[in-house]
Design an enzyme around this catalytic site. Structure first.
Site, PDB file in Angstrom:
ATOM      1  N   ASN A   7      36.120  60.316  45.439  1.00 14.11           N
ATOM      2  CA  ASN A   7      36.653  59.482  44.362  1.00 14.11           C
ATOM      3  C   ASN A   7      35.673  58.325  44.168  1.00 14.11           C
ATOM      4  O   ASN A   7      35.689  57.352  44.912  1.00 14.11           O
ATOM      5  CB  ASN A   7      38.047  58.981  44.804  1.00 14.11           C
ATOM      6  CG  ASN A   7      38.723  58.137  43.745  1.00 14.11           C
ATOM      7  OD1 ASN A   7      38.095  57.686  42.786  1.00 14.11           O
ATOM      8  ND2 ASN A   7      40.013  57.916  43.926  1.00 14.11           N
ATOM      9  N   ARG A  94      36.927  63.322  41.657  1.00 14.70           N
ATOM     10  CA  ARG A  94      37.691  62.640  40.616  1.00 14.70           C
ATOM     11  C   ARG A  94      36.711  62.241  39.518  1.00 14.70           C
ATOM     12  O   ARG A  94      35.710  61.572  39.780  1.00 14.70           O
ATOM     13  CB  ARG A  94      38.361  61.390  41.173  1.00 14.70           C
ATOM     14  CG  ARG A  94      38.983  60.553  40.073  1.00 14.70           C
ATOM     15  CD  ARG A  94      39.559  59.257  40.610  1.00 14.70           C
ATOM     16  NE  ARG A  94      40.046  58.437  39.521  1.00 14.70           N
ATOM     17  CZ  ARG A  94      39.717  57.157  39.351  1.00 14.70           C
ATOM     18  NH1 ARG A  94      38.892  56.546  40.175  1.00 14.70           N
ATOM     19  NH2 ARG A  94      40.212  56.479  38.340  1.00 14.70           N
ATOM     20  N   HIS A 183      44.930  57.251  34.938  1.00 18.08           N
ATOM     21  CA  HIS A 183      45.825  57.398  36.106  1.00 18.08           C
ATOM     22  C   HIS A 183      46.594  58.718  36.059  1.00 18.08           C
ATOM     23  O   HIS A 183      47.662  58.843  36.655  1.00 18.08           O
ATOM     24  CB  HIS A 183      46.872  56.259  36.188  1.00 18.08           C
ATOM     25  CG  HIS A 183      46.314  54.908  36.504  1.00 18.08           C
ATOM     26  ND1 HIS A 183      46.801  53.756  35.927  1.00 18.08           N
ATOM     27  CD2 HIS A 183      45.319  54.521  37.311  1.00 18.08           C
ATOM     28  CE1 HIS A 183      46.131  52.714  36.386  1.00 18.08           C
ATOM     29  NE2 HIS A 183      45.220  53.156  37.236  1.00 18.08           N
ATOM     30  N   GLY A 211      49.094  49.316  40.425  1.00 15.94           N
ATOM     31  CA  GLY A 211      48.083  49.056  41.450  1.00 15.94           C
ATOM     32  C   GLY A 211      47.279  47.875  40.985  1.00 15.94           C
ATOM     33  O   GLY A 211      47.828  46.943  40.390  1.00 15.94           O
ATOM     34  N   ASN A 212      45.977  47.885  41.250  1.00 13.62           N
ATOM     35  CA  ASN A 212      45.154  46.847  40.632  1.00 13.62           C
ATOM     36  C   ASN A 212      45.106  47.124  39.134  1.00 13.62           C
ATOM     37  O   ASN A 212      45.288  46.236  38.311  1.00 13.62           O
ATOM     38  CB  ASN A 212      43.766  46.846  41.282  1.00 13.62           C
ATOM     39  CG  ASN A 212      43.037  45.571  40.943  1.00 13.62           C
ATOM     40  OD1 ASN A 212      43.656  44.507  40.785  1.00 13.62           O
ATOM     41  ND2 ASN A 212      41.742  45.662  40.769  1.00 13.62           N
ATOM     42  N   GLY A 213      44.915  48.404  38.765  1.00 16.32           N
ATOM     43  CA  GLY A 213      45.149  48.828  37.379  1.00 16.32           C
ATOM     44  C   GLY A 213      46.593  49.275  37.260  1.00 16.32           C
ATOM     45  O   GLY A 213      47.173  49.759  38.232  1.00 16.32           O
ATOM     46  N   ARG A 242      43.172  42.724  34.297  1.00 13.25           N
ATOM     47  CA  ARG A 242      43.131  43.090  32.872  1.00 13.25           C
ATOM     48  C   ARG A 242      44.372  42.587  32.149  1.00 13.25           C
ATOM     49  O   ARG A 242      45.464  42.544  32.720  1.00 13.25           O
ATOM     50  CB  ARG A 242      43.032  44.610  32.721  1.00 13.25           C
ATOM     51  CG  ARG A 242      41.640  45.135  32.999  1.00 13.25           C
ATOM     52  CD  ARG A 242      41.611  46.643  33.023  1.00 13.25           C
ATOM     53  NE  ARG A 242      41.322  47.117  34.353  1.00 13.25           N
ATOM     54  CZ  ARG A 242      41.575  48.353  34.783  1.00 13.25           C
ATOM     55  NH1 ARG A 242      42.137  49.228  33.993  1.00 13.25           N
ATOM     56  NH2 ARG A 242      41.270  48.694  36.005  1.00 13.25           N
ATOM     57  N   ASP A 283      45.356  39.806  43.544  1.00 15.67           N
ATOM     58  CA  ASP A 283      46.140  40.476  44.585  1.00 15.67           C
ATOM     59  C   ASP A 283      47.596  39.995  44.532  1.00 15.67           C
ATOM     60  O   ASP A 283      47.863  38.798  44.674  1.00 15.67           O
ATOM     61  CB  ASP A 283      45.522  40.182  45.961  1.00 15.67           C
ATOM     62  CG  ASP A 283      46.119  41.095  47.024  1.00 15.67           C
ATOM     63  OD1 ASP A 283      47.365  41.167  47.124  1.00 15.67           O
ATOM     64  OD2 ASP A 283      45.345  41.735  47.749  1.00 15.67           O
ATOM     65  N   ARG A 285      49.920  40.066  46.566  1.00 15.06           N
ATOM     66  CA  ARG A 285      50.413  39.335  47.750  1.00 15.06           C
ATOM     67  C   ARG A 285      50.084  37.858  47.649  1.00 15.06           C
ATOM     68  O   ARG A 285      50.906  36.994  47.970  1.00 15.06           O
ATOM     69  CB  ARG A 285      49.824  39.932  49.026  1.00 15.06           C
ATOM     70  CG  ARG A 285      50.392  41.298  49.342  1.00 15.06           C
ATOM     71  CD  ARG A 285      49.528  42.086  50.262  1.00 15.06           C
ATOM     72  NE  ARG A 285      48.289  42.496  49.604  1.00 15.06           N
ATOM     73  CZ  ARG A 285      47.498  43.463  50.031  1.00 15.06           C
ATOM     74  NH1 ARG A 285      47.785  44.099  51.122  1.00 15.06           N
ATOM     75  NH2 ARG A 285      46.400  43.778  49.370  1.00 15.06           N
ATOM     76  N   GLY A 331      49.985  50.483  44.889  1.00 11.41           N
ATOM     77  CA  GLY A 331      50.054  49.332  45.804  1.00 11.41           C
ATOM     78  C   GLY A 331      51.208  48.376  45.539  1.00 11.41           C
ATOM     79  O   GLY A 331      51.992  48.067  46.445  1.00 11.41           O
ATOM     80  N   GLU A 385      46.328  60.283  45.175  1.00  7.26           N
ATOM     81  CA  GLU A 385      45.428  60.942  44.225  1.00  7.26           C
ATOM     82  C   GLU A 385      44.505  61.931  44.930  1.00  7.26           C
ATOM     83  O   GLU A 385      44.220  63.010  44.413  1.00  7.26           O
ATOM     84  CB  GLU A 385      44.601  59.889  43.474  1.00  7.26           C
ATOM     85  CG  GLU A 385      45.436  59.129  42.458  1.00  7.26           C
ATOM     86  CD  GLU A 385      44.719  57.946  41.859  1.00  7.26           C
ATOM     87  OE1 GLU A 385      44.664  56.893  42.527  1.00  7.26           O
ATOM     88  OE2 GLU A 385      44.210  58.052  40.734  1.00  7.26           O
TER      89      GLU A 385
HETATM   90  P1  AMP Z   1      46.123  50.063  44.497  1.00 10.24           P
HETATM   91  O1  AMP Z   1      45.242  49.880  43.287  1.00 10.24           O
HETATM   92  O2  AMP Z   1      47.165  51.090  44.314  1.00 10.24           O
HETATM   93  O3  AMP Z   1      45.351  50.209  45.779  1.00 10.24           O
HETATM   94  O4  AMP Z   1      46.921  48.694  44.634  1.00 10.24           O
HETATM   95  C1  AMP Z   1      46.250  47.523  44.947  1.00 10.24           C
HETATM   96  C2  AMP Z   1      47.168  46.343  44.823  1.00 10.24           C
HETATM   97  O5  AMP Z   1      48.412  46.571  45.484  1.00 10.24           O
HETATM   98  C3  AMP Z   1      46.578  45.131  45.516  1.00 10.24           C
HETATM   99  O6  AMP Z   1      45.740  44.446  44.660  1.00 10.24           O
HETATM  100  C4  AMP Z   1      47.800  44.331  45.863  1.00 10.24           C
HETATM  101  O7  AMP Z   1      48.016  43.412  44.823  1.00 10.24           O
HETATM  102  C5  AMP Z   1      48.946  45.315  45.869  1.00 10.24           C
HETATM  103  N1  AMP Z   1      49.575  45.413  47.186  1.00 10.24           N
HETATM  104  C6  AMP Z   1      49.135  46.090  48.265  1.00 10.24           C
HETATM  105  N2  AMP Z   1      49.979  45.920  49.302  1.00 10.24           N
HETATM  106  C7  AMP Z   1      50.985  45.123  48.856  1.00 10.24           C
HETATM  107  C8  AMP Z   1      52.177  44.581  49.437  1.00 10.24           C
HETATM  108  N3  AMP Z   1      52.499  44.829  50.705  1.00 10.24           N
HETATM  109  N4  AMP Z   1      52.955  43.817  48.657  1.00 10.24           N
HETATM  110  C9  AMP Z   1      52.637  43.559  47.381  1.00 10.24           C
HETATM  111  N5  AMP Z   1      51.535  44.029  46.788  1.00 10.24           N
HETATM  112  C10 AMP Z   1      50.717  44.803  47.503  1.00 10.24           C
END
Ligand code: AMP
Length: 397
Positions: A7, A94, A183, A211-213, A242, A283, A285, A331, A385
């Site tokens: 990926n 991917r 996605h 997620g981030n996206g 974004r 992020d 969090r 995420g 994925e």
């Molecule tokens: P992904 O693109 O699916 O890897 O998601 C990434 C995003 O998920 C990160 O930028 C975080 O903002 C969010 N994330 C990951 N772990 C947590 C958590 N325990 N609680 C809240 N948000 C989280």
């Protein structure tokens, strides 16, 4: 059968090694900051039930160097999983953009590579990198079947009424301006899991990838019928960096004034907006922490983030003419209890009722967080994925 999944992002390379049909990878890894002085490498193996993690920093000039590094780690005499490259039966790649050519996983040939190259215009940051990885993988694993799994493929079932923009015809015919959606591998994976969970193949599902996206997709009987990302990955939901939906007049005005160049506007919308635009962090969090400490911008952007999702749920419930389930994934969707609660509050008219206690339980598996009854099922479904790519690769073989 050994399948390696690759990926490739614009400056990263994620990979997983599966011994199919087992769904658990024997190895997962990531190389980040490719091209920078110090790339970060994390390589995790699970060999005979023993987990080993190797972390290092070194200069990785490009994706080709990165993939060769992966190969060395995989065939390491002490901790490796293979002894020679012939042990890899297939490599699943991917590929972000399949345009309107690809609606399913495809075995890579010279013609297919040419198509992916042609589509680089539509995804200049991603498709060239995927091509580079495909060519390195072909040279590195000459006996393996190379398979492309496209992010856009799942959305090829969207009807014309939803994928066209109301702009002059020639911009569609000649310049291919239409909704493609992204996605897709994730939305496809989690809706399949949700349909199995519900025991229904005809379910109307809204899949929410946070997620981030971030993107949201209306799925009818396993087919994508509308999605929030469009020609590119900027539209729709508010994301980490974004903006999501924005009136194009804003951009025209900024350009007209000469205040910003198109490149600067691209940077603002892609990298400086969303959660980061209000709080400095993309992020969730961090943003959550800031909100708890009383930050007004953090609190406002979180309200906006949930509000935008609710608007799309309303729209897609109309598109689907009803709703059986909504699915949270990725995420934020899998981990952020408060976002799920904010999205599902005040949605009684759609028969969406969250069970707060179930929502607060943290778990890594598929689970239902709606109140018992005949309302819309609210599910949390972990996305995967890489596993989806491995499974589609296996199916093709
Ligand atoms: P992904 O693109 O699916 O890897 O998601 C990434 C995003 O998920 C990160 O930028 C975080 O903002 C969010 N994330 C990951 N772990 C947590 C958590 N325990 N609680 C809240 N948000 C989280």
């Amino acid at each position: 059968m050994n399948i390696l999944v690759i990926n490739a992002g614009s400056s990263s390379l994620k990979y997983q090694f599966f011994r199919m049909p087992s769904e658990a990878p024997l190895c997962t890894g990531i190389i980040e900051k490719i091209g920078a002085k110090n790339a970060f490498i994390k390589h995790k193996t699970l060999n005979g039930g023993i987990e080993k993690v190797l972390e290092s920093e070194e200069h990785i000039a490009d994706h080709a160097v990165g993939l060769n590094k992966v190969l060395r780690l995989l065939s390491d005499p002490a901790d490796g999983l293979i002894q020679n490259t012939d042990e890899i039966a297939a490599v699943g790649h991917r590929v972000v953009h399949g345009g309107d050519y690809f609606s399913k996983a495809t075995r890579i040939t010279a013609d297919i590579k040419e198509k992916i190259r042609e589509l680089s215009d539509l995804a200049p940051l991603h498709n060239p990198v995927s091509l580079e990885c495909i060519e390195v993988a072909e040279a590195t694993f000459p006996k393996a079947v190379q398979v492309a799994v496209f992010d856009t493929a799942f959305h090829q079932t969207i009807p014309e009424v939803a994928y066209r923009y109301a702009i002059p015809e020639k911009l569609y015919e000649k310049d291919k301006m239409r909704v493609y959606g992204f996605h897709g591998t994730s939305h496809g994976h989690v809706t399949q899991k949700a349909m199995q969970w519900l025991g229904r193949q005809d379910a109307r599902i809204i899949s929410i990838h946070l997620g981030n996206g971030c993107s949201i997709t209306a799925v009818d009987s396993g087919r994508s019928v509308d999605t929030s990302m469009g020609f590119g990955p900027l539209s729709g939901l508010i994301m980490g960096t974004r903006s999501g939906d924005i009136d194009p007049s804003v951009l025209l005005h900024l350009m007209d004034n000469g205040t910003y160049t198109p490149d600067e506007i691209s940077d603002i919308l892609n990298k400086q907006s969303g959660l980061r635009g209000f709080t400095g962090s993309n992020d969730m969090r961090d943003v959550r922490r800031m909100q708890q400490e009383g930050s007004r911008p953090a609190s406002l952007i979180l309200d906006m983030y949930a509000y935008r999702i609710k608007k799309y749920i309303g729209a897609y419930a109309a598109v689907l003419n009803g709703l059986d389930a909504i699915v949270f994934t990725a995420g934020v969707g899998e981990n952020d209890v408060a976002i799920r609660e904010a999205v599902c509050t005040g949605m009684d008219y759609l028969n969406i009722h969250l069970d707060k206690e179930k929502n607060s339980i943290r778990a890594g598996n598929i689970r239902e967080i709606s109140r018992v009854g005949d309302g819309v099922k609210i599910l949390v479904v972990p996305t995967n994925e890489e596993l989806e790519i491995a499974q589609q690769t296996l199916e093709l073989l």
